[in-house]
Scaffold this active site. Structure first.
Site, PDB file in Angstrom:
ATOM      1  N   GLU A   1     -26.518  -7.439 -15.176  1.00  0.00           N
ATOM      2  CA  GLU A   1     -24.978  -7.166 -14.624  1.00  0.00           C
ATOM      3  C   GLU A   1     -24.503  -8.217 -14.030  1.00  0.00           C
ATOM      4  OE1 GLU A   1     -24.491  -3.113 -13.396  1.00  0.00           O
ATOM      5  OE2 GLU A   1     -24.682  -2.261 -15.364  1.00  0.00           O
TER       6      GLU A   1
ATOM      7  N   GLU B   1     -31.513  -4.720 -14.636  1.00  0.00           N
ATOM      8  CA  GLU B   1     -30.120  -4.317 -14.623  1.00  0.00           C
ATOM      9  C   GLU B   1     -29.459  -5.403 -13.543  1.00  0.00           C
ATOM     10  OE1 GLU B   1     -28.542  -2.238 -16.151  1.00  0.00           O
ATOM     11  OE2 GLU B   1     -30.378  -1.393 -17.232  1.00  0.00           O
TER      12      GLU B   1
ATOM     13  N   GLU C   1     -18.659  -3.460 -20.578  1.00  0.00           N
ATOM     14  CA  GLU C   1     -19.047  -4.455 -19.665  1.00  0.00           C
ATOM     15  C   GLU C   1     -18.362  -5.526 -19.948  1.00  0.00           C
ATOM     16  OE1 GLU C   1     -23.266  -4.782 -20.602  1.00  0.00           O
ATOM     17  OE2 GLU C   1     -23.745  -2.856 -19.093  1.00  0.00           O
TER      18      GLU C   1
ATOM     19  N   ALA D   1     -26.371  -0.886 -11.681  1.00  0.00           N
ATOM     20  CA  ALA D   1     -27.144   0.395 -12.076  1.00  0.00           C
ATOM     21  C   ALA D   1     -27.572   0.496 -13.390  1.00  0.00           C
ATOM     22  CB  ALA D   1     -26.526   1.416 -11.536  1.00  0.00           C
TER      23      ALA D   1
ATOM     24  N   ARG E   1     -14.822   3.558 -16.320  1.00  0.00           N
ATOM     25  CA  ARG E   1     -15.393   4.863 -16.731  1.00  0.00           C
ATOM     26  C   ARG E   1     -14.661   5.935 -17.238  1.00  0.00           C
ATOM     27  NH1 ARG E   1     -20.675   3.414 -16.919  1.00  0.00           N
ATOM     28  NH2 ARG E   1     -21.453   2.312 -14.909  1.00  0.00           N
TER      29      ARG E   1
END
Length: 215
Positions: A108, A104, A155, A87, A75
């Site tokens: 993910e 999601e 990702e 999320a 992040r």
């Protein structure tokens, strides 16, 4: 002497203070910044700048061994790799949040779930953003059908794990985990278990006034 309050007084209430002027000094890909001149209770006006956000969903996905699915992702604003729960944004206006959460979880973690409930609804930073997040509890997990989602951006470097809920709670309280949705999600799960139990949680289709969706 403490004033006796009715049992249902602890509820946030909608309210709209007058805005005399508004501007959007920045518009990004998914969010924007708005500047409102808001009338205060004494009649004065104060500028309030905040992020306009489409809203998000998050999932505490719990397997049969009481482990939650977590993802480590970089992040950039906080210059950290954070452990998080699956999320994502509500990309489609008015989208059913359950459908977004299922998407999601598939994208993910390549997982599907049979049992879905609402853990909690939150405003992440109400002093500086209108972002609203619905956190779901998903159980009865299994591998999703089809090919894995093609990752890109941050990702590409994600790491996936399943961690016992008790370990996550200890890490949160020790200050080792900081992601909002993970923190709120696992603590809400523990609170639900200690209280009226999982079966007392709201259904996955429960209304969400912060981000209304068709029934």
């Amino acid at each position: 002497m403490t004033e006796q309050q009715p049992r249902d007084f602890l509820a946030d209430t909608p309210e709209q203070w007058s805005v005399t002027a508004t501007a959007t000094p920045f518009t990004g890909n998914k969010t924007s910044v708005r500047a409102d001149d808001v009338v205060m209770p004494d009649g004065s006006t104060a500028r309030r700048d905040y992020q306009v956000h489409p809203g998000s969903v998050a999932v505490v996905a719990l397997d049969e061994r009481d482990r939650a699915v977590v993802i480590e992702q970089y992040r950039h604003p906080v210059r950290h790799k954070l452990w998080e729960i699956p999320a994502g944004l509500l990309d489609i206006p008015g989208e059913n949040p359950l459908h977004a959460a299922q998407r999601e979880l598939y994208e993910e973690a390549h997982i599907k779930a049979e049992d879905w409930r609402v853990l909690t609804d939150i405003y992440t930073t109400p002093g500086g953003s209108d972002e609203a997040v619905r956190v779901f509890l998903a159980r009865e997990l299994s591998e999703a059908d089809g090919e894995r989602y093609a990752a890109d951006g941050e990702e590409l470097d994600m790491r996936l794990a399943r961690v016992p809920v008790d370990d996550l709670v200890r890490a949160v309280l020790a200050g080792r985990l900081h992601n909002t949705c993970l923190t709120v999600g696992v603590l809400a799960l523990q609170a639900a278990r200690a209280g009226e139990g999982i079966d007392a949680l709201r259904p996955a289709s429960a209304p969400w006034p912060a981000r209304p969706f068709p029934a």
